[in-house]
Enzyme design. Structure first.
Site: not given
Ligand code: 5GP
Ligand code: ZN
Length: 129
Positions: A99, A97
């Site tokens: 951001h 994903h």
């Molecule tokens: P990463 O740390 O993997 O780059 O980012 C994962 C992101 O997913 C985090 O910013 C976290 O807040 C978001 N996230 C985790 N679980 C959920 C969810 O159930 N729904 C949404 N909308 N975001 C989520």
């Protein structure tokens, strides 16, 4: 179980801001800044390195469309794009994903700090050729 695959299937609720056959964009549940958005391919890939080049290109093209919406509709002054890749880099959800983090001003509650090291640039470049 992959939380984002469950969101894509509609089994877990989310706040969608863009959807087509290949891509879903949702608001991050933990809003770093106003409008913090996650753009993901509907097909599961653990991280972007594993995506076919054309699918990655298409994901990023759509991320740009959504980024322009953030800029135009939320009136942010800029943004950070971030793809955390693997646990060491802070990836917590193993479904690739992007951001999109809108930036408004100095009070934004987000910080990227690059400490500087002195490495041999030619050595690195030779390894990458
Ligand atoms: P990463 O740390 O993997 O780059 O980012 C994962 C992101 O997913 C985090 O910013 C976290 O807040 C978001 N996230 C985790 N679980 C959920 C969810 O159930 N729904 C949404 N909308 N975001 C989520
Ligand atoms: Zn997934």
């Amino acid at each position: 179980m992959c939380i984002f695959c469950e969101i894509i299937k509609g089994n877990i609720p989310s706040t969608k801001v863009y959807e087509d056959d290949e891509v879903l964009a949702i608001l991050d549940i933990s809003q770093t800044t106003y409008g913090h958005t996650l753009v993901m391919p509907k097909k599961h890939y653990d991280n972007f390195l594993l995506m076919p080049n054309d699918e990655y290109a298409s994901l990023m093209a759509k991320a740009q469309i959504i980024a322009n919406r953030l800029q135009n509709k939320l009136d942010c002054k800029g943004m950070n794009l971030l793809i955390n890749t693997n646990e060491i880099a802070g990836q917590t959800v193993m479904h690739t994903h992007v951001h999109l983090i809108p930036r408004y001003g100095e009070k934004d509650t987000v910080e990227f700090k690059f400490n500087v090291n002195k490495f041999d640039l030619n050595e690195i470049a030779n390894k990458l050729k």
